[in-house]
Write a protein that holds these residues in place. Structure first.
Motif, PDB file in Angstrom:
ATOM      1  N   ARG A 198       0.957  -1.226   0.108  1.00  0.00           N
ATOM      2  CA  ARG A 198       0.110   0.000  -0.017  1.00  0.00           C
ATOM      3  C   ARG A 198       0.770   1.367   0.018  1.00  0.00           C
ATOM      4  O   ARG A 198       0.479   2.179  -0.879  1.00  0.00           O
ATOM      5  CB  ARG A 198      -0.799   0.045   1.385  1.00  0.00           C
ATOM      6  CG  ARG A 198      -1.838   0.958   1.250  1.00  0.00           C
ATOM      7  CD  ARG A 198      -3.206   0.766   2.249  1.00  0.00           C
ATOM      8  NE  ARG A 198      -2.751   0.381   3.488  1.00  0.00           N
ATOM      9  CZ  ARG A 198      -2.802  -0.770   4.088  1.00  0.00           C
ATOM     10  NH1 ARG A 198      -3.197  -1.646   3.579  1.00  0.00           N
ATOM     11  NH2 ARG A 198      -2.262  -1.085   5.433  1.00  0.00           N
ATOM     12  N   ALA A 199       1.983   1.192   0.863  1.00  0.00           N
ATOM     13  CA  ALA A 199       2.690   2.284   0.848  1.00  0.00           C
ATOM     14  C   ALA A 199       3.619   2.644  -0.405  1.00  0.00           C
ATOM     15  O   ALA A 199       3.714   3.551  -1.050  1.00  0.00           O
ATOM     16  CB  ALA A 199       3.518   2.303   2.062  1.00  0.00           C
ATOM     17  N   THR A 200       3.821   1.365  -1.137  1.00  0.00           N
ATOM     18  CA  THR A 200       4.674   1.453  -2.194  1.00  0.00           C
ATOM     19  C   THR A 200       3.856   2.112  -3.421  1.00  0.00           C
ATOM     20  O   THR A 200       4.387   2.796  -4.161  1.00  0.00           O
ATOM     21  CB  THR A 200       5.233   0.085  -2.500  1.00  0.00           C
ATOM     22  OG1 THR A 200       6.040  -0.393  -1.750  1.00  0.00           O
ATOM     23  CG2 THR A 200       6.002   0.055  -4.078  1.00  0.00           C
ATOM     24  N   LYS A 201       2.342   1.801  -3.358  1.00  0.00           N
ATOM     25  CA  LYS A 201       1.571   2.295  -4.354  1.00  0.00           C
ATOM     26  C   LYS A 201       1.453   3.781  -4.256  1.00  0.00           C
ATOM     27  O   LYS A 201       1.631   4.446  -5.386  1.00  0.00           O
ATOM     28  CB  LYS A 201       0.197   1.718  -4.381  1.00  0.00           C
ATOM     29  CG  LYS A 201       0.264   0.092  -4.805  1.00  0.00           C
ATOM     30  CD  LYS A 201      -1.196  -0.269  -4.740  1.00  0.00           C
ATOM     31  CE  LYS A 201      -1.426  -1.661  -5.106  1.00  0.00           C
ATOM     32  NZ  LYS A 201      -2.839  -2.060  -5.122  1.00  0.00           N
ATOM     33  N   ILE A 204       4.810   5.202  -5.655  1.00  0.00           N
ATOM     34  CA  ILE A 204       4.565   5.348  -7.287  1.00  0.00           C
ATOM     35  C   ILE A 204       3.911   6.337  -7.722  1.00  0.00           C
ATOM     36  O   ILE A 204       4.133   6.771  -8.860  1.00  0.00           O
ATOM     37  CB  ILE A 204       4.144   3.752  -7.680  1.00  0.00           C
ATOM     38  CG1 ILE A 204       4.913   2.572  -7.410  1.00  0.00           C
ATOM     39  CG2 ILE A 204       3.679   3.782  -9.016  1.00  0.00           C
ATOM     40  CD1 ILE A 204       4.532   1.021  -7.647  1.00  0.00           C
ATOM     41  N   SER A 205       2.720   6.611  -7.293  1.00  0.00           N
ATOM     42  CA  SER A 205       2.003   7.724  -7.726  1.00  0.00           C
ATOM     43  C   SER A 205       2.647   9.077  -7.558  1.00  0.00           C
ATOM     44  O   SER A 205       2.575   9.782  -8.262  1.00  0.00           O
ATOM     45  CB  SER A 205       0.507   7.658  -6.828  1.00  0.00           C
ATOM     46  OG  SER A 205      -0.217   8.627  -7.126  1.00  0.00           O
ATOM     47  N   ASP A 206       3.189   9.029  -6.088  1.00  0.00           N
ATOM     48  CA  ASP A 206       3.667  10.580  -5.862  1.00  0.00           C
ATOM     49  C   ASP A 206       4.904  10.825  -6.612  1.00  0.00           C
ATOM     50  O   ASP A 206       5.380  11.965  -6.879  1.00  0.00           O
ATOM     51  CB  ASP A 206       4.383  10.456  -4.301  1.00  0.00           C
ATOM     52  CG  ASP A 206       3.009  10.408  -3.305  1.00  0.00           C
ATOM     53  OD1 ASP A 206       1.767  10.767  -3.806  1.00  0.00           O
ATOM     54  OD2 ASP A 206       3.261  10.093  -2.084  1.00  0.00           O
ATOM     55  N   TYR A 207       5.940   9.704  -6.982  1.00  0.00           N
ATOM     56  CA  TYR A 207       7.209   9.917  -7.777  1.00  0.00           C
ATOM     57  C   TYR A 207       6.903   9.585  -9.325  1.00  0.00           C
ATOM     58  O   TYR A 207       7.832   9.598 -10.040  1.00  0.00           O
ATOM     59  CB  TYR A 207       8.105   9.126  -7.221  1.00  0.00           C
ATOM     60  CG  TYR A 207       8.557   9.644  -5.858  1.00  0.00           C
ATOM     61  CD1 TYR A 207       9.847  10.491  -5.791  1.00  0.00           C
ATOM     62  CD2 TYR A 207       8.074   9.556  -4.612  1.00  0.00           C
ATOM     63  CE1 TYR A 207      10.282  11.214  -4.673  1.00  0.00           C
ATOM     64  CE2 TYR A 207       8.641  10.230  -3.584  1.00  0.00           C
ATOM     65  CZ  TYR A 207       9.660  10.945  -3.422  1.00  0.00           C
ATOM     66  OH  TYR A 207      10.058  11.514  -2.460  1.00  0.00           O
ATOM     67  N   SER A 208       5.775   9.257  -9.699  1.00  0.00           N
ATOM     68  CA  SER A 208       5.113   9.145 -11.021  1.00  0.00           C
ATOM     69  C   SER A 208       6.165   7.932 -11.638  1.00  0.00           C
ATOM     70  O   SER A 208       6.902   8.196 -12.686  1.00  0.00           O
ATOM     71  CB  SER A 208       5.569  10.375 -11.932  1.00  0.00           C
ATOM     72  OG  SER A 208       4.788  11.510 -11.422  1.00  0.00           O
ATOM     73  N   ILE A 209       6.376   7.058 -10.923  1.00  0.00           N
ATOM     74  CA  ILE A 209       7.038   5.624 -11.556  1.00  0.00           C
ATOM     75  C   ILE A 209       6.242   4.871 -12.299  1.00  0.00           C
ATOM     76  O   ILE A 209       5.052   4.419 -11.949  1.00  0.00           O
ATOM     77  CB  ILE A 209       7.417   4.708 -10.360  1.00  0.00           C
ATOM     78  CG1 ILE A 209       8.515   5.656  -9.406  1.00  0.00           C
ATOM     79  CG2 ILE A 209       8.360   3.750 -10.734  1.00  0.00           C
ATOM     80  CD1 ILE A 209       8.699   5.030  -8.087  1.00  0.00           C
ATOM     81  N   ASN A 225      12.919   5.683 -14.671  1.00  0.00           N
ATOM     82  CA  ASN A 225      11.961   5.187 -13.504  1.00  0.00           C
ATOM     83  C   ASN A 225      12.836   4.381 -12.395  1.00  0.00           C
ATOM     84  O   ASN A 225      12.238   4.654 -11.108  1.00  0.00           O
ATOM     85  CB  ASN A 225      11.079   4.156 -14.026  1.00  0.00           C
ATOM     86  CG  ASN A 225       9.799   5.041 -14.976  1.00  0.00           C
ATOM     87  OD1 ASN A 225       9.037   5.530 -14.400  1.00  0.00           O
ATOM     88  ND2 ASN A 225       9.985   4.434 -16.232  1.00  0.00           N
ATOM     89  N   LEU A 226      13.849   3.673 -12.576  1.00  0.00           N
ATOM     90  CA  LEU A 226      14.860   3.483 -11.633  1.00  0.00           C
ATOM     91  C   LEU A 226      15.315   4.471 -10.650  1.00  0.00           C
ATOM     92  O   LEU A 226      15.206   4.381  -9.517  1.00  0.00           O
ATOM     93  CB  LEU A 226      15.876   2.699 -12.200  1.00  0.00           C
ATOM     94  CG  LEU A 226      16.572   1.672 -11.304  1.00  0.00           C
ATOM     95  CD1 LEU A 226      15.627   0.659 -10.611  1.00  0.00           C
ATOM     96  CD2 LEU A 226      17.939   0.933 -11.978  1.00  0.00           C
ATOM     97  N   VAL A 230      14.670   5.202  -6.460  1.00  0.00           N
ATOM     98  CA  VAL A 230      15.862   5.449  -5.526  1.00  0.00           C
ATOM     99  C   VAL A 230      15.205   6.721  -4.737  1.00  0.00           C
ATOM    100  O   VAL A 230      15.330   6.691  -3.684  1.00  0.00           O
ATOM    101  CB  VAL A 230      17.200   5.561  -6.303  1.00  0.00           C
ATOM    102  CG1 VAL A 230      18.223   6.261  -5.408  1.00  0.00           C
ATOM    103  CG2 VAL A 230      17.619   4.284  -6.889  1.00  0.00           C
ATOM    104  N   LEU A 231      14.703   7.730  -5.543  1.00  0.00           N
ATOM    105  CA  LEU A 231      14.401   9.045  -4.688  1.00  0.00           C
ATOM    106  C   LEU A 231      13.454   8.744  -3.919  1.00  0.00           C
ATOM    107  O   LEU A 231      13.305   9.129  -2.832  1.00  0.00           O
ATOM    108  CB  LEU A 231      14.105   9.789  -5.978  1.00  0.00           C
ATOM    109  CG  LEU A 231      15.050  10.642  -6.680  1.00  0.00           C
ATOM    110  CD1 LEU A 231      14.616  11.427  -7.890  1.00  0.00           C
ATOM    111  CD2 LEU A 231      16.239  11.554  -6.083  1.00  0.00           C
ATOM    112  N   ALA A 232      12.561   7.993  -4.487  1.00  0.00           N
ATOM    113  CA  ALA A 232      11.063   7.580  -3.547  1.00  0.00           C
ATOM    114  C   ALA A 232      11.751   6.943  -1.968  1.00  0.00           C
ATOM    115  O   ALA A 232      11.238   7.330  -1.092  1.00  0.00           O
ATOM    116  CB  ALA A 232      10.264   6.534  -4.238  1.00  0.00           C
ATOM    117  N   ARG A 233      12.495   6.085  -2.246  1.00  0.00           N
ATOM    118  CA  ARG A 233      13.081   5.246  -1.173  1.00  0.00           C
ATOM    119  C   ARG A 233      13.850   6.165  -0.223  1.00  0.00           C
ATOM    120  O   ARG A 233      13.674   6.094   0.949  1.00  0.00           O
ATOM    121  CB  ARG A 233      13.939   4.092  -1.512  1.00  0.00           C
ATOM    122  CG  ARG A 233      14.291   3.149  -0.209  1.00  0.00           C
ATOM    123  CD  ARG A 233      15.477   2.085  -0.877  1.00  0.00           C
ATOM    124  NE  ARG A 233      16.684   2.695  -1.004  1.00  0.00           N
ATOM    125  CZ  ARG A 233      17.599   2.216  -2.285  1.00  0.00           C
ATOM    126  NH1 ARG A 233      17.092   1.281  -2.913  1.00  0.00           N
ATOM    127  NH2 ARG A 233      18.436   2.951  -2.530  1.00  0.00           N
TER     128      ARG A 233
END
Length: 325
Positions: A198-201, A204-209, A225-226, A230-233
């Protein structure tokens, strides 16, 4: 390539660097999302029209940096000496500091100690001498866990071999550093996988992956996208210190814009950022101060202004700022 063409060969040149494309090509074909957007004769296009074809909209790379008043010192590096993989000194008695809400750009020719400096600050490489101080607390050498818990984020230059595990899923890559936050309270040895997905989804939305699923292996993502993964994490935990090593290397211009805006947003939030980049225009766009490194030593500091390019060039070649007439 020109010699090959003059001898009758045909060349397909693939690059994200628009200046090279416009200089070399006779015709330019743009791909977006795996499909051909269009093909134009070289003389009928310019950088702006190519960018619009690549991204589907106008991209703004030259924008005003947020004006923030630097706060307290977050990172203090004192008399740091670090050896490289060949057991030679790559960083020599180097000292620097970065304040909250400030971006310090490190300019220099590749191979002058930038990677070793970043890895030593993050704890991946043990220094010969010196100390690293984070928020007035001395960090133990080669202790990455201490830095993660202290709020340090690291964006390494090699996003495939170093920053991610290609065979693991996007969710596993996101939580490989902070999985401790997802353990079930009643069973401390089991992860709450539903909460992780759920947090990953959300990320993915916030960082446009762009990815089919949170379970997709990281090796199937494009370079852009990779890097967003990395930025998201690294940045979703709102770190106090961000070490960004060549954060836009190999990215298309749309992904570059996203990285720039993300880093500036965290600067405005109050993070201290160490930016190690190979291109001066990138350092000028983002930095508040520029430090020039040569053979592991800081030659001097300048404002992030293109009018200092010649002076920076002398320092990148080994002249200390006080010695430049």
């Amino acid at each position: 390539m020109r010699k090959l063409v003059s001898e009758g060969s045909s060349v397909i040149f693939i690059s994200h660097k628009l200046d090279e494309v416009l200089e070399i090509s006779d015709r330019v074909t743009v791909l977006r999302g795996g499909k051909v957007v269009g093909t134009e004769v070289r003389d009928s296009v310019d950088r702006r029209s190519l960018v619009r074809m690549m991204v589907g909209r106008d991209v703004l790379l030259d924008f005003d940096k947020p004006k923030t008043e630097p706060g307290k010192t977050v990172l203090q590096v004192e008399n740091l000496t670090v050896k490289n993989d060949k057991n030679l000194e790559a960083v020599r008695d180097l000292s620097l500091s970065i304040k909250s809400g400030e971006i310090l750009g490190i300019a220099g020719v590749a191979g002058n100690g930038q990677r070793e400096l970043a890895e030593a600050i993050y704890g991946l490489r043990k220094p010969v001498q010196g100390k690293v101080v984070l928020n007035d607390k001395i960090l133990r050498h080669a202790d990455v866990a201490q830095r993660i818990k202290g709020g340090v984020a690291f964006i390494p230059q090699d996003r495939r071999a170093v920053a991610t595990c290609p065979s693991l899923s996007i969710t596993e890559n996101v939580f490989m550093k902070n999985s401790y936050s997802m353990y079930l309270p009643q069973s401390p040895f089991n992860l709450n996988t539903r909460a992780m997905h759920r947090a990953t989804k959300e990320l993915i939305s916030d960082y446009s992956i762009s990815t089919p699923s949170t379970k997709t292996q990281a090796r199937f993502l494009s370079g852009g996208n990779l890097q967003k993964l990395v930025l998201a994490r690294e940045l979703s935990t709102k770190p106090c210190l961000i070490i960004a090593e060549h954060p836009t290397r190999g990215l298309d211009i749309g992904a570059m814009e996203f990285v720039y805006k993300t880093l500036l947003a965290h600067k405005e939030r109050g993070a201290a950022i160490l930016l190690l980049a190979g291109e001066l225009y990138e350092i000028f766009r983002l930095s508040d101060r520029v430090a020039v490194i040569y053979e592991g030593e800081i030659m001097g500091y300048t404002p992030p202004d293109p009018s200092f390019t010649e002076e920076i060039g002398f320092m990148m070649a080994g002249s200390k700022r006080g010695e430049i007439s």
